[in-house]
Design an enzyme around this catalytic site. Structure first.
Site, PDB file in Angstrom:
ATOM      1  N   GLU A 388      45.746  24.165  30.149  1.00 53.17           N
ATOM      2  CA  GLU A 388      45.091  24.040  31.444  1.00 53.17           C
ATOM      3  C   GLU A 388      44.523  22.652  31.621  1.00 53.17           C
ATOM      4  OE1 GLU A 388      43.136  27.370  30.415  1.00 53.17           O
ATOM      5  OE2 GLU A 388      44.716  28.634  31.265  1.00 53.17           O
ATOM      6  N   HIS A 474      37.523  31.468  23.550  1.00 52.64           N
ATOM      7  CA  HIS A 474      38.220  32.760  23.677  1.00 52.64           C
ATOM      8  C   HIS A 474      38.187  33.570  22.380  1.00 52.64           C
ATOM      9  CE1 HIS A 474      40.962  30.624  26.877  1.00 52.64           C
ATOM     10  NE2 HIS A 474      39.733  30.812  27.314  1.00 52.64           N
ATOM     11  N   ASN A 512      44.164  32.827  29.154  1.00 60.53           N
ATOM     12  CA  ASN A 512      42.716  33.098  29.147  1.00 60.53           C
ATOM     13  C   ASN A 512      42.501  34.607  29.240  1.00 60.53           C
ATOM     14  OD1 ASN A 512      43.855  30.993  30.872  1.00 60.53           O
ATOM     15  ND2 ASN A 512      41.872  30.061  30.586  1.00 60.53           N
TER      16      ASN A 512
HETATM   17  P1  FAE Z   1      31.270  38.853  27.062  1.00 61.07           P
HETATM   18  O1  FAE Z   1      31.654  38.456  28.428  1.00 61.07           O
HETATM   19  O2  FAE Z   1      31.081  37.793  26.037  1.00 61.07           O
HETATM   20  O3  FAE Z   1      29.938  39.708  27.175  1.00 61.07           O
HETATM   21  C1  FAE Z   1      29.216  40.172  26.080  1.00 61.07           C
HETATM   22  C2  FAE Z   1      27.763  40.316  26.497  1.00 61.07           C
HETATM   23  O4  FAE Z   1      27.063  41.048  25.497  1.00 61.07           O
HETATM   24  C3  FAE Z   1      27.021  38.991  26.669  1.00 61.07           C
HETATM   25  O5  FAE Z   1      26.338  39.009  27.884  1.00 61.07           O
HETATM   26  C4  FAE Z   1      26.050  38.972  25.487  1.00 61.07           C
HETATM   27  O6  FAE Z   1      24.857  38.280  25.770  1.00 61.07           O
HETATM   28  C5  FAE Z   1      25.801  40.440  25.255  1.00 61.07           C
HETATM   29  N1  FAE Z   1      25.422  40.787  23.881  1.00 61.07           N
HETATM   30  C6  FAE Z   1      25.976  40.353  22.747  1.00 61.07           C
HETATM   31  N2  FAE Z   1      25.402  40.925  21.657  1.00 61.07           N
HETATM   32  C7  FAE Z   1      24.442  41.788  22.165  1.00 61.07           C
HETATM   33  C8  FAE Z   1      23.511  42.660  21.562  1.00 61.07           C
HETATM   34  N3  FAE Z   1      23.456  42.829  20.231  1.00 61.07           N
HETATM   35  N4  FAE Z   1      22.667  43.346  22.361  1.00 61.07           N
HETATM   36  C9  FAE Z   1      22.716  43.186  23.718  1.00 61.07           C
HETATM   37  N5  FAE Z   1      23.584  42.353  24.337  1.00 61.07           N
HETATM   38  C10 FAE Z   1      24.448  41.668  23.563  1.00 61.07           C
HETATM   39  O7  FAE Z   1      32.283  39.902  26.437  1.00 61.07           O
HETATM   40  N6  FAE Z   1      38.217  33.407  30.037  1.00 61.07           N
HETATM   41  C11 FAE Z   1      39.095  33.451  31.047  1.00 61.07           C
HETATM   42  O8  FAE Z   1      39.823  34.436  31.177  1.00 61.07           O
HETATM   43  N7  FAE Z   1      39.191  32.404  31.932  1.00 61.07           N
HETATM   44  C12 FAE Z   1      38.441  31.282  31.813  1.00 61.07           C
HETATM   45  O9  FAE Z   1      38.539  30.365  32.632  1.00 61.07           O
HETATM   46  C13 FAE Z   1      37.533  31.195  30.730  1.00 61.07           C
HETATM   47  N8  FAE Z   1      36.782  30.089  30.529  1.00 61.07           N
HETATM   48  C14 FAE Z   1      35.794  30.102  29.581  1.00 61.07           C
HETATM   49  C15 FAE Z   1      34.923  29.019  29.492  1.00 61.07           C
HETATM   50  C16 FAE Z   1      33.834  29.081  28.633  1.00 61.07           C
HETATM   51  C17 FAE Z   1      32.893  27.920  28.530  1.00 61.07           C
HETATM   52  C18 FAE Z   1      33.610  30.246  27.841  1.00 61.07           C
HETATM   53  C19 FAE Z   1      32.436  30.345  26.916  1.00 61.07           C
HETATM   54  C20 FAE Z   1      34.494  31.311  27.915  1.00 61.07           C
HETATM   55  C21 FAE Z   1      35.585  31.245  28.773  1.00 61.07           C
HETATM   56  N9  FAE Z   1      36.458  32.323  28.906  1.00 61.07           N
HETATM   57  C22 FAE Z   1      37.411  32.331  29.879  1.00 61.07           C
HETATM   58  C23 FAE Z   1      36.373  33.493  28.009  1.00 61.07           C
HETATM   59  C24 FAE Z   1      35.744  34.707  28.672  1.00 61.07           C
HETATM   60  O10 FAE Z   1      34.531  34.366  29.282  1.00 61.07           O
HETATM   61  C25 FAE Z   1      35.558  35.798  27.606  1.00 61.07           C
HETATM   62  O11 FAE Z   1      36.830  36.107  27.084  1.00 61.07           O
HETATM   63  C26 FAE Z   1      34.921  37.049  28.163  1.00 61.07           C
HETATM   64  O12 FAE Z   1      33.654  36.769  28.708  1.00 61.07           O
HETATM   65  C27 FAE Z   1      34.794  38.102  27.073  1.00 61.07           C
HETATM   66  O13 FAE Z   1      34.410  39.305  27.685  1.00 61.07           O
HETATM   67  P2  FAE Z   1      33.735  40.462  26.866  1.00 61.07           P
HETATM   68  O14 FAE Z   1      33.587  41.639  27.745  1.00 61.07           O
HETATM   69  O15 FAE Z   1      34.449  40.628  25.575  1.00 61.07           O
END
Ligand code: FAE
Length: 539
Positions: A388, A474, A512
């Site tokens: 990207e 990721h 992604n």
């Molecule tokens: P996630 O969204 O990480 O949510 C987990 C939540 O659980 C978070 O809010 C945590 O604070 C919370 N948590 C963790 N441990 C605990 C606990 N013990 N007790 C209570 N709360 C807790 O999980 N993906 C794309 O598809 N496109 C993009 O353009 C893209 N760009 C990205 C850019 C950056 C800078 C980053 C960091 C990630 C990017 N990603 C992108 C990845 C994507 O955000 C990631 O795959 C998803 O957010 C993962 O989703 P989950 O539901 O696994």
């Protein structure tokens, strides 16, 4: 934002953000009080968690969501909810004394990061030695900080990594559902071709084309109509004002505006922010008990609670979910959790690279932070790459083309629990990223050769380095679908315990991940509601 759904009654006679905050806190504290029992607890508020909470609530379940980060709905003293990338303050980072931006230097100088006060900021970087993982913290998880790119994987690759999932059904039913709910939209091509804000993408496209590489437009959850109004000067600027990885004050359709807003509208979902699930055990009368730490935004622990539930859905992301399960297994709280917990982790082959363009190829002083273009060479049999084109929104001309490459790295890491520190570590060596770097090098060497250009070696820390292979955006895996769980995220031998996030995906997806995580959660919860929840409730 959540206050209205929590009960307007509490708000009567009061007004403004403070009253909303008080009402929100009161409701969350009540439902999440010490000794409480709720039918369903969802840990986390990211993609998997948000889908799960909404669909459970629609099926009539009362749901408590526990989120370790804060709500991002109240402006700070400067009138903004989030800070920008060029002027980061404590809101940027999860309890750090210095920001840790992925692009850490310029001309090898440490001029990007800033000293900050430790705070419950929105972007975390978890360091595991030779690999660091970036993750969003707050109500909405990764949707608060990510690039918003909503990309479906190749069907053949999805089938390969998740063989127990019917790929045809995913594309027919769950990807469209996820796209609609997430408000995925595409950039207007005519505007893209003419605007200064995407010159950097057009330059990268031209250079890739000279190397015979194909480019594709990327859909996003940032509202491109809003972006055009930003450019016209008729809407407040966010993507066009250097905001992204520390949150967007406008334009971004993060989960708090989509799935979580819909979940709150059901009236059956409560979100408890600044509540971190620390450990879990079985409840004697059935279900599970969570030990939960409540903190304030400065990190001071204000309470430790025990909350019981009949069903527990882990949506704390690849790291958070795996850590909870590993701790439960290794401390003997849930000793029968299988050996697959902690395995199958990977960084989705992420490698960042930058190229130096000729002076005749400026990439623009004005760059939208929202990526809109990808270079697709996934069909290369030896080194498949999906790269990207990402901005360098420095506000000045840099002649840099920057990329985040997704490669097919077959290496996998393993999470381990360290009893002494009560923390999770990652077994992952630098060498394991070699296949990813080799693929990125082969890809960008082609672009450099075709354009007689070279890499930038000064952007990824104090040593000369062309590829940043020591971090990932990721994180995937740790509780892989069909291995650590059944085909729908249920943990075998543990009725009522489910995994619903990126930890289900075994380390690599080729694109992604959030669209797939969302669609997979839709698929799984549909089955779980039908087979587990509705029959038990008699509804
Ligand atoms: P996630 O969204 O990480 O949510 C987990 C939540 O659980 C978070 O809010 C945590 O604070 C919370 N948590 C963790 N441990 C605990 C606990 N013990 N007790 C209570 N709360 C807790 O999980 N993906 C794309 O598809 N496109 C993009 O353009 C893209 N760009 C990205 C850019 C950056 C800078 C980053 C960091 C990630 C990017 N990603 C992108 C990845 C994507 O955000 C990631 O795959 C998803 O957010 C993962 O989703 P989950 O539901 O696994």
């Amino acid at each position: 934002m959540g206050a209205a759904a929590f009960g307007g009654g509490i708000l009567s006679g009061a007004s403004g953000a403070e009253a909303a905050e008080a009402a929100e806190a009161a409701e969350a504290a009540d439902v999440a009080r010490d000794g409480a029992f709720v039918p369903a607890v969802v840990v986390g508020t990211g993609y998997g968690a948000a889908v799960t909470a909404l669909r459970l609530a629609e099926a009539g379940e009362r749901v408590l969501m526990l989120e370790m980060g804060r709500w991002w709905d109240r402006p700070g003293a400067d009138g903004r909810v989030f800070c920008g990338m060029l002027d980061p303050d404590r809101r940027s980072s999860w309890f750090r004394t210095r920001t840790a931006a992925p692009l850490g230097s310029f001309l090898w100088l440490d001029v990007v990061d800033r000293n900050i006060e430790p705070y419950a900021g929105v972007l975390d970087r978890v360091d595991f030695g030779s690999m660091a993982v970036y993750a969003g913290r707050g109500v909405g998880g990764g949707s608060l900080v990510n690039g918003g790119m909503a990309v479906a994987p190749r069907r053949d690759y999805l089938q390969r990594v998740l063989p127990r999932v019917d790929a045809a059904e995913m594309y027919r039913r769950y990807f469209p559902r996820a796209r609609a709910m997430l408000r995925v939209n595409g950039i207007d091509r005519t505007w893209f071709e003419g605007t200064e804000w995407y010159r950097y993408s057009r330059v990268a496209r031209e250079q890739a084309a000279r190397a015979g590489l194909r480019s594709v437009f990327l859909d996003n959850v940032y509202d491109f109509r809003h972006m055009r109004r930003e450019a016209d000067g008729t809407a407040p600027r966010s993507a066009l004002a250097g905001e992204l990885i520390y949150g967007n004050n406008h334009g971004r359709m993060s989960l708090d505006k989509t799935y979580l807003a819909a979940a709150l509208r059901t009236g059956r979902v409560t979100i408890a922010p600044l509540h971190r699930a620390k450990s879990l055990r079985r409840r004697r009368a059935g279900g599970y008990v969570l030990t939960v730490e409540r903190s304030d935004e400065t990190g001071r622990r204000t309470a430790v609670k025990e909350i019981g539930c009949r069903r527990l859905f882990l949506g704390a992301g690849s790291l958070g979910t795996t850590e909870l399960l590993l701790r439960a297994r290794e401390t003997g709280a849930l000793p029968d959790l299988g050996p697959e917990i902690g395995r199958g982790w990977g960084p989705n082959g992420n490698v960042m690279a930058a190229r130096a363009n000729h002076g005749t190829d400026p990439t623009g002083c004005h760059q939208s932070t929202v990526p809109a273009l990808g270079l697709d060479d996934w069909d290369d049999p030896r080194h498949p790459v999906f790269a990207e084109v990402t901005p360098v929104p420095a506000g000045t001309e840099t002649w840099i083309s920057l990329y985040i490459a997704i490669t097919r790295n077959p290496e996998r890491g393993t999470f381990v629990y360290d009893r002494a520190t009560d923390r999770m570590g990652l077994r992952w060596t630098r060498d394991q990223n070699r296949p990813a770097v080799d693929a990125a090098r082969s890809f960008f060497d082609r672009v450099n050769r075709a354009n007689r250009t070279d890499y930038r070696y000064d952007l990824f820390g104090p040593r000369a380095k062309a590829f940043a292979d020591d971090f990932t955006y990721h994180p995937l895996g740790g509780c892989v679908l069909g291995r650590a769980t059944d085909s729908y995220g249920r943990i075998p031998g543990h009725p009522g315990l489910y995994v619903t996030d990126g930890s289900l995906v075994p380390g690599s997806l080729g694109v992604n991940p959030f669209l797939t995580i969302t669609a997979l959660a839709e698929r799984n919860i549909e089955r779980i509601v039908r087979q587990d929840v509705l029959p038990a409730s008699g509804r």
